[in-house]
Motif scaffolding. Structure first.
Motif, PDB file in Angstrom:
ATOM      1  N   ALA A 175       0.809  -1.218   0.000  1.00 26.28           N
ATOM      2  CA  ALA A 175       0.000   0.000   0.000  1.00 26.28           C
ATOM      3  C   ALA A 175       0.839   1.263   0.000  1.00 26.28           C
ATOM      4  O   ALA A 175       0.335   2.335  -0.339  1.00 26.28           O
ATOM      5  N   VAL A 176       2.121   1.170   0.375  1.00 24.75           N
ATOM      6  CA  VAL A 176       2.944   2.381   0.423  1.00 24.75           C
ATOM      7  C   VAL A 176       3.535   2.730  -0.933  1.00 24.75           C
ATOM      8  O   VAL A 176       4.222   3.746  -1.066  1.00 24.75           O
ATOM      9  N   GLY A 177       3.271   1.924  -1.937  1.00 30.63           N
ATOM     10  CA  GLY A 177       3.677   2.289  -3.293  1.00 30.63           C
ATOM     11  C   GLY A 177       5.171   2.451  -3.463  1.00 30.63           C
ATOM     12  O   GLY A 177       5.634   3.404  -4.094  1.00 30.63           O
ATOM     13  N   ARG A 178       5.932   1.500  -2.945  1.00 31.03           N
ATOM     14  CA  ARG A 178       7.380   1.592  -3.089  1.00 31.03           C
ATOM     15  C   ARG A 178       7.769   1.343  -4.545  1.00 31.03           C
ATOM     16  O   ARG A 178       7.103   0.600  -5.260  1.00 31.03           O
ATOM     17  N   GLY A 179       8.858   1.987  -4.947  1.00 33.15           N
ATOM     18  CA  GLY A 179       9.318   1.804  -6.316  1.00 33.15           C
ATOM     19  C   GLY A 179      10.582   2.588  -6.572  1.00 33.15           C
ATOM     20  O   GLY A 179      11.236   3.085  -5.653  1.00 33.15           O
ATOM     21  N   GLY A 180      10.938   2.673  -7.839  1.00 36.62           N
ATOM     22  CA  GLY A 180      12.118   3.425  -8.248  1.00 36.62           C
ATOM     23  C   GLY A 180      11.718   4.664  -9.020  1.00 36.62           C
ATOM     24  O   GLY A 180      10.721   4.668  -9.751  1.00 36.62           O
ATOM     25  N   ILE A 181      12.475   5.735  -8.821  1.00 37.52           N
ATOM     26  CA  ILE A 181      12.252   6.972  -9.565  1.00 37.52           C
ATOM     27  C   ILE A 181      13.535   7.299 -10.314  1.00 37.52           C
ATOM     28  O   ILE A 181      14.601   7.436  -9.711  1.00 37.52           O
ATOM     29  N   GLU A 182      13.403   7.392 -11.618  1.00 41.28           N
ATOM     30  CA  GLU A 182      14.550   7.702 -12.465  1.00 41.28           C
ATOM     31  C   GLU A 182      14.543   9.192 -12.812  1.00 41.28           C
ATOM     32  O   GLU A 182      13.535   9.731 -13.270  1.00 41.28           O
ATOM     33  N   PHE A 183      15.665   9.839 -12.555  1.00 39.89           N
ATOM     34  CA  PHE A 183      15.827  11.265 -12.842  1.00 39.89           C
ATOM     35  C   PHE A 183      16.770  11.400 -14.045  1.00 39.89           C
ATOM     36  O   PHE A 183      17.933  10.999 -13.970  1.00 39.89           O
ATOM     37  N   THR A 184      16.247  11.947 -15.121  1.00 40.82           N
ATOM     38  CA  THR A 184      17.037  12.110 -16.339  1.00 40.82           C
ATOM     39  C   THR A 184      17.150  13.597 -16.651  1.00 40.82           C
ATOM     40  O   THR A 184      16.224  14.216 -17.187  1.00 40.82           O
ATOM     41  N   ASP A 185      18.294  14.169 -16.274  1.00 43.10           N
ATOM     42  CA  ASP A 185      18.529  15.603 -16.492  1.00 43.10           C
ATOM     43  C   ASP A 185      17.368  16.438 -15.944  1.00 43.10           C
ATOM     44  O   ASP A 185      16.818  17.313 -16.617  1.00 43.10           O
ATOM     45  N   THR A 186      17.007  16.134 -14.697  1.00 42.39           N
ATOM     46  CA  THR A 186      15.907  16.837 -14.028  1.00 42.39           C
ATOM     47  C   THR A 186      16.451  18.108 -13.372  1.00 42.39           C
ATOM     48  O   THR A 186      17.296  18.037 -12.465  1.00 42.39           O
ATOM     49  N   TRP A 187      15.960  19.255 -13.803  1.00 36.40           N
ATOM     50  CA  TRP A 187      16.455  20.526 -13.273  1.00 36.40           C
ATOM     51  C   TRP A 187      15.648  20.944 -12.058  1.00 36.40           C
ATOM     52  O   TRP A 187      14.410  20.816 -12.040  1.00 36.40           O
ATOM     53  N   ILE A 188      16.348  21.430 -11.025  1.00 40.13           N
ATOM     54  CA  ILE A 188      15.693  21.987  -9.848  1.00 40.13           C
ATOM     55  C   ILE A 188      16.356  23.321  -9.510  1.00 40.13           C
ATOM     56  O   ILE A 188      17.537  23.526  -9.784  1.00 40.13           O
ATOM     57  N   PRO A 189      15.610  24.240  -8.917  1.00 41.61           N
ATOM     58  CA  PRO A 189      16.164  25.560  -8.604  1.00 41.61           C
ATOM     59  C   PRO A 189      17.152  25.503  -7.445  1.00 41.61           C
ATOM     60  O   PRO A 189      17.157  24.538  -6.663  1.00 41.61           O
ATOM     61  N   PRO A 190      17.979  26.529  -7.286  1.00 48.26           N
ATOM     62  CA  PRO A 190      19.018  26.507  -6.247  1.00 48.26           C
ATOM     63  C   PRO A 190      18.455  26.438  -4.827  1.00 48.26           C
ATOM     64  O   PRO A 190      19.098  25.882  -3.937  1.00 48.26           O
ATOM     65  N   ASP A 191      17.277  27.008  -4.607  1.00 46.23           N
ATOM     66  CA  ASP A 191      16.711  27.019  -3.260  1.00 46.23           C
ATOM     67  C   ASP A 191      16.234  25.646  -2.805  1.00 46.23           C
ATOM     68  O   ASP A 191      15.838  25.481  -1.640  1.00 46.23           O
ATOM     69  N   ASN A 192      16.244  24.652  -3.696  1.00 45.59           N
ATOM     70  CA  ASN A 192      15.842  23.298  -3.307  1.00 45.59           C
ATOM     71  C   ASN A 192      16.968  22.520  -2.647  1.00 45.59           C
ATOM     72  O   ASN A 192      16.780  21.388  -2.220  1.00 45.59           O
ATOM     73  N   LEU A 193      18.147  23.113  -2.571  1.00 51.89           N
ATOM     74  CA  LEU A 193      19.254  22.479  -1.859  1.00 51.89           C
ATOM     75  C   LEU A 193      18.946  22.477  -0.362  1.00 51.89           C
ATOM     76  O   LEU A 193      18.463  23.479   0.188  1.00 51.89           O
ATOM     77  N   LEU A 194      19.217  21.357   0.304  1.00 54.10           N
ATOM     78  CA  LEU A 194      18.977  21.217   1.740  1.00 54.10           C
ATOM     79  C   LEU A 194      20.307  21.241   2.480  1.00 54.10           C
ATOM     80  O   LEU A 194      21.222  20.497   2.144  1.00 54.10           O
ATOM     81  N   GLY A 195      20.418  22.090   3.488  1.00 54.82           N
ATOM     82  CA  GLY A 195      21.659  22.178   4.235  1.00 54.82           C
ATOM     83  C   GLY A 195      22.758  22.809   3.404  1.00 54.82           C
ATOM     84  O   GLY A 195      22.512  23.612   2.509  1.00 54.82           O
ATOM     85  N   GLU A 196      23.986  22.419   3.694  1.00 51.97           N
ATOM     86  CA  GLU A 196      25.139  22.983   3.009  1.00 51.97           C
ATOM     87  C   GLU A 196      25.600  22.072   1.872  1.00 51.97           C
ATOM     88  O   GLU A 196      25.439  20.846   1.941  1.00 51.97           O
ATOM     89  N   LEU A 197      26.183  22.663   0.860  1.00 53.25           N
ATOM     90  CA  LEU A 197      26.691  21.908  -0.274  1.00 53.25           C
ATOM     91  C   LEU A 197      27.764  20.915   0.181  1.00 53.25           C
ATOM     92  O   LEU A 197      28.701  21.272   0.877  1.00 53.25           O
ATOM     93  N   GLY A 198      27.573  19.649  -0.202  1.00 52.24           N
ATOM     94  CA  GLY A 198      28.555  18.618   0.094  1.00 52.24           C
ATOM     95  C   GLY A 198      28.466  17.994   1.465  1.00 52.24           C
ATOM     96  O   GLY A 198      29.251  17.096   1.787  1.00 52.24           O
TER      97      GLY A 198
END
Length: 380
Positions: free
Chosen positions: A202-225
């Protein structure tokens, strides 16, 4: 240590018990459907049953972590998979509250606590499960933001509106040069594939493939690296919650088994009057009580601001194993009736089995315990 239940906690527990009673009859139907009704999520959210430990300004209730754990156990008595909504909600909600930009947290955390949406977490990969500190997924700067490439495995992959993912942003070796991002799952370059799991369907587990998926800079969590180190701290909490999640499923199964063996007769006596039947169930009661106390102690340590990584690892390896063993014994105690698929026992056993793997295997948890018990150079 104080595990006393005050009036506020009791209100949440009563609400959780009401939800458990409501959802229990449809436990097997949710497995067949392969999803959890969004209206049920919203109902849980309106009662404060999703991540109540978060601050009120983000939609939480400023409750103790211990309260959250007790809520999780109650919900899991009705349906272990529905309790995933709360466990993932607390894990991801705390990560976002601690590491996301204020505007991003204000947008997504209230959606989690209200049950309006689910934010999944993608740490594992098809070729990197336990070796989470060495991801193949990459994030490279482009157009002022980041472009993601790789595949992640996660619960709620088929249903979540967004996911926290970990990607390599610098070639610095295992556990370093890894950054965490929040990714809205309606962006271009995202493809979801369901997993044919043995349980927790029921939790719908699976795989998500990201192919050149762009996200904005503010979506970074915490510090780089530093995402791996920063975000992994949240798993001490979720591991304690998982312990209580599986205990809830095992405890209700044990109660059903006591009732069954008291009603079922053999040789003109109730089954429960035979030591060979009653003693394994008595052992199960003892093991579940001990596992529950370990998990509650770990949450008390968290509430007190004390170190609890080792205890959380104990919860994660021992409680799922104990719960599985208890449910297995209960199935056997039901005899032929326990082997029928139209009863919930076998489904609970399959669902609990998955949590001996997810969020860290027993071997990884024992490694954590060892490294917190002796000097690092003396541990495995």
């Amino acid at each position: 240590m104080d595990f006393a239940v005050d009036d506020a906690m009791q209100g949440y527990l009563d609400a959780a018990a009401g939800v458990a009673s409501q959802i229990a009859p449809d436990y097997q139907q949710r497995e067949r459907d392969g999803f959890i009704d969004p209206q049920l999520r919203r109902q849980m959210g309106s009662c404060g049953l999703i991540a109540p430990e978060l601050p009120r300004e983000l939609g939480g209730r400023d409750e103790r972590a211990l309260t959250t754990g007790m809520i999780t156990e109650q919900i899991a008595r009705g349906d272990l998979t529905v309790a995933y909504v709360q466990v993932i909600g607390s894990l991801v909600g705390q990560i976002l509250a601690r590491t996301a930009r204020p505007e991003l947290a204000a947008r997504w955390v209230p959606q989690i606590t209200s049950g309006e949406d689910v934010v999944a977490i993608g740490l594992s990969e098809p070729n990197a499960g336990s070796d989470a500190g060495n991801p193949s997924m990459t994030a490279r700067p482009q157009g002022g933001g980041w472009v993601l490439r790789g595949t992640k495995s996660m619960s709620f992959a088929m249903h979540a509106g967004a996911a926290v993912v970990f990607a390599r942003t610098a070639p610095e070796g295992r556990g370093r040069g890894i950054t965490a991002f929040l990714v809205e799952l309606d962006r271009d370059g995202i493809q979801r594939r369901a997993s044919p799991d043995v349980g927790t369907r029921a939790v719908g587990r699976g795989g998500i493939e990201f192919t050149d998926t762009w996200i904005p800079p503010d979506n970074l969590l915490g510090e780089l690296g530093t995402g791996f180190t920063e975000v992994m701290q949240g798993f001490d909490f979720s591991r304690s919650l998982i312990g209580l999640q599986v205990i809830g499923a095992a405890q209700v199964t044990l109660e059903e088994t006591w009732e069954y063996t008291g009603e079922r007769t053999a040789f003109d006596q109730p089954l429960s009057s035979f030591q060979g039947v009653a003693f394994p169930l008595a052992e199960a009661e003892t093991l579940l009580a001990a596992a529950r106390l370990l998990c509650q102690k770990t949450l008390w340590l968290k509430d007190a601001g004390l170190e609890h990584t080792k205890e959380a690892a104990m919860c994660k390896w021992w409680a799922p194993k104990t719960a599985y063993d208890v449910i297995h014994q209960c199935l056997l105690s039901h005899g032929q009736y326990g082997y029928l698929s139209d009863r919930p026992i076998e489904q609970r056993m399959r669902d609990v089995l998955g949590l001996q793997i997810g969020d860290g295997t027993a071997q990884i948890m024992k490694l954590v315990i060892a490294r917190h018990s002796v000097d690092r150079e003396l541990a495995p």
